[in-house]
Design a protein around this motif. Structure first.
Motif, PDB file in Angstrom:
ATOM      1  N   THR A 199     -10.825   2.358  39.191  1.00 40.46           N
ATOM      2  CA  THR A 199      -9.212   2.601  39.034  1.00 40.46           C
ATOM      3  C   THR A 199      -9.088   3.287  37.631  1.00 40.46           C
ATOM      4  OG1 THR A 199      -8.780   0.482  38.086  1.00 40.46           O
ATOM      5  CG2 THR A 199      -8.388   0.264  40.375  1.00 40.46           C
ATOM      6  N   VAL A 200      -8.075   3.779  37.513  1.00 43.82           N
ATOM      7  CA  VAL A 200      -7.637   4.692  36.216  1.00 43.82           C
ATOM      8  C   VAL A 200      -7.699   3.449  35.371  1.00 43.82           C
ATOM      9  CG1 VAL A 200      -6.245   5.951  34.987  1.00 43.82           C
ATOM     10  CG2 VAL A 200      -6.594   6.678  37.210  1.00 43.82           C
ATOM     11  N   ASN A 201      -7.024   2.632  35.655  1.00 41.49           N
ATOM     12  CA  ASN A 201      -6.941   1.167  34.359  1.00 41.49           C
ATOM     13  C   ASN A 201      -8.368   0.962  34.275  1.00 41.49           C
ATOM     14  OD1 ASN A 201      -4.286   1.050  34.384  1.00 41.49           O
ATOM     15  ND2 ASN A 201      -4.164  -0.444  36.204  1.00 41.49           N
ATOM     16  N   GLU A 202      -9.410   0.783  35.024  1.00 42.29           N
ATOM     17  CA  GLU A 202     -10.642   0.194  34.542  1.00 42.29           C
ATOM     18  C   GLU A 202     -11.484   1.221  33.661  1.00 42.29           C
ATOM     19  OE1 GLU A 202     -11.751  -2.407  38.773  1.00 42.29           O
ATOM     20  OE2 GLU A 202     -11.948  -0.401  38.885  1.00 42.29           O
ATOM     21  N   LEU A 203     -11.100   2.419  34.048  1.00 47.85           N
ATOM     22  CA  LEU A 203     -11.840   3.457  33.228  1.00 47.85           C
ATOM     23  C   LEU A 203     -11.355   3.306  31.937  1.00 47.85           C
ATOM     24  CD1 LEU A 203     -11.845   6.642  35.582  1.00 47.85           C
ATOM     25  CD2 LEU A 203     -13.930   5.422  34.606  1.00 47.85           C
ATOM     26  N   ALA A 204      -9.968   3.272  31.968  1.00 45.63           N
ATOM     27  CA  ALA A 204      -9.465   3.329  30.420  1.00 45.63           C
ATOM     28  C   ALA A 204      -9.581   2.151  29.655  1.00 45.63           C
ATOM     29  CB  ALA A 204      -7.870   3.077  30.820  1.00 45.63           C
ATOM     30  N   GLU A 205      -9.911   0.809  30.203  1.00 42.88           N
ATOM     31  CA  GLU A 205     -10.561  -0.181  29.502  1.00 42.88           C
ATOM     32  C   GLU A 205     -11.716   0.042  29.039  1.00 42.88           C
ATOM     33  OE1 GLU A 205     -10.739  -5.139  30.520  1.00 42.88           O
ATOM     34  OE2 GLU A 205      -9.807  -3.846  31.907  1.00 42.88           O
ATOM     35  N   GLU A 206     -12.547   0.239  30.072  1.00 45.52           N
ATOM     36  CA  GLU A 206     -14.070   0.625  29.574  1.00 45.52           C
ATOM     37  C   GLU A 206     -14.050   1.593  28.326  1.00 45.52           C
ATOM     38  OE1 GLU A 206     -16.565   1.738  32.746  1.00 45.52           O
ATOM     39  OE2 GLU A 206     -15.829   0.153  34.134  1.00 45.52           O
ATOM     40  N   LEU A 207     -13.392   2.556  28.387  1.00 45.30           N
ATOM     41  CA  LEU A 207     -13.493   3.596  27.353  1.00 45.30           C
ATOM     42  C   LEU A 207     -12.469   3.321  26.241  1.00 45.30           C
ATOM     43  CD1 LEU A 207     -13.604   6.923  29.681  1.00 45.30           C
ATOM     44  CD2 LEU A 207     -15.514   5.641  28.372  1.00 45.30           C
ATOM     45  N   SER A 208     -11.697   2.289  26.233  1.00 47.67           N
ATOM     46  CA  SER A 208     -10.940   1.803  25.172  1.00 47.67           C
ATOM     47  C   SER A 208      -9.612   2.915  24.782  1.00 47.67           C
ATOM     48  CB  SER A 208     -11.552   1.595  23.813  1.00 47.67           C
ATOM     49  OG  SER A 208     -12.563   0.718  24.005  1.00 47.67           O
ATOM     50  N   TYR A 209      -9.114   3.107  26.110  1.00 44.20           N
ATOM     51  CA  TYR A 209      -7.915   4.049  25.998  1.00 44.20           C
ATOM     52  C   TYR A 209      -6.752   3.482  26.898  1.00 44.20           C
ATOM     53  CZ  TYR A 209     -10.474   8.281  24.147  1.00 44.20           C
ATOM     54  OH  TYR A 209     -10.927   9.209  23.489  1.00 44.20           O
ATOM     55  N   THR A 210      -5.551   3.661  26.752  1.00 39.76           N
ATOM     56  CA  THR A 210      -4.502   3.329  27.572  1.00 39.76           C
ATOM     57  C   THR A 210      -4.607   4.257  28.792  1.00 39.76           C
ATOM     58  OG1 THR A 210      -2.561   4.792  26.860  1.00 39.76           O
ATOM     59  CG2 THR A 210      -3.071   2.744  25.590  1.00 39.76           C
ATOM     60  N   ARG A 211      -3.995   3.539  29.911  1.00 40.40           N
ATOM     61  CA  ARG A 211      -4.222   4.381  31.209  1.00 40.40           C
ATOM     62  C   ARG A 211      -3.707   5.826  30.992  1.00 40.40           C
ATOM     63  NH1 ARG A 211      -3.772   3.353  37.044  1.00 40.40           N
ATOM     64  NH2 ARG A 211      -2.295   5.403  37.918  1.00 40.40           N
ATOM     65  N   ASN A 212      -2.299   5.638  30.341  1.00 37.06           N
ATOM     66  CA  ASN A 212      -1.469   7.140  30.307  1.00 37.06           C
ATOM     67  C   ASN A 212      -2.155   7.993  29.305  1.00 37.06           C
ATOM     68  OD1 ASN A 212       0.527   5.985  31.881  1.00 37.06           O
ATOM     69  ND2 ASN A 212       1.974   5.455  30.326  1.00 37.06           N
TER      70      ASN A 212
END
Length: 250
Positions: free
Chosen positions: A165-178
């Motif tokens: 998911t985009v959420n999982e990617l964002a968490e792994e890369l230390s970004y917010t989803r948006n």
């Protein structure tokens, strides 16, 4: 340029080993598709990650070290007549363009090249790579935004068709989803969720076209809850069911 394909090899290792230094009269393009492969060329130690390629010119001593488990690569050996092009060799770092090119290669070519049109395809792939390494895009330094896109596409590719998911990617890369979605859209022009779905569809199509698996087995391997979930996902994005795709591809 004019190239003549000598061999295509899909390799993998699940154990540590070393291929000692050697050289040969032909060109070689090594494409890392999984894991990290260490190599030595021109007295330089190099590290190739998934999506990277190594271009080895003729009579250039090189060797490979497979230190980590579960690595995979594609090795192309070929002869080449090149006009007005220096005898260059080295790493071609993975990016959005090369990722799509490699994905197309894996969809079109499996295991061995027997048909003439398959050889034409591979020769076209090689010619594209030579044109790319002569381009300004290849020689410019990657900016942080392009490196972020590389990280995103690599993480999606490493899932090998399974959901992320985009959420999982964002968490792994230390970004917010948006913020991650916006950065990806600004740089590539594509919606990140749509890109993830596109890569999954490509994998499903590959498995439907080439693998001896039932649709239910494909659904299980790619993490769908059941056959219905895969069929709904596939039809919503392609306009046809998996069964229709198989029939139209035969």
């Amino acid at each position: 340029m004019k190239s003549e394909l000598l061999s295509v090899h899909f390799g993998s290792r699940a154990y540590q080993c070393i291929k000692p230094l050697h050289s040969h009269e032909h060109w070689q393009l090594e494409i890392v598709t999984q894991g990290v492969i260490h190599c030595q060329m021109l007295d330089e130690l190099l590290s190739l990650e998934a999506g990277d390629m190594l271009l080895v010119p003729p009579v250039c001593e090189h060797g490979f070290r497979y230190h980590k488990h579960d690595v995979a690569w594609i090795s192309l050996k070929f002869e080449c007549e090149i006009d007005d092009f220096p005898l260059w060799g080295g790493i071609i770092h993975g990016n959005q363009f090369t990722s799509r090119l490699i994905t197309s290669f894996k969809l079109a070519i499996h295991d061995s090249v027997f048909k003439q049109y398959e050889k034409v395809f591979v020769n076209g792939f090689l010619e594209t790579m030579f044109h790319y390494i002569q381009s300004d895009d290849f020689h410019r330094t990657d900016d942080p935004s392009e490196l972020l896109v590389k990280l995103i596409t690599e993480k999606i590719s490493m899932r090998n068709g399974k959901a992320i998911t985009v959420n999982e990617l964002a968490e792994e890369l230390s970004y917010t989803r948006n913020h991650l979605s916006k950065k990806f859209k600004d740089i590539t022009g594509e919606n990140l969720k749509s890109y993830i779905d596109q890569i999954r569809i490509q994998k499903i199509e590959e498995l439907l076209r080439y693998r001896e698996l039932t649709i239910s087995e494909i659904a299980s391997d790619l993490g769908f809850n059941d056959l219905y979930s895969l069929s709904k996902f596939f039809k919503n994005r392609t306009g046809e069911s998996p069964s229709q795709f198989i029939k139209n591809s035969s």
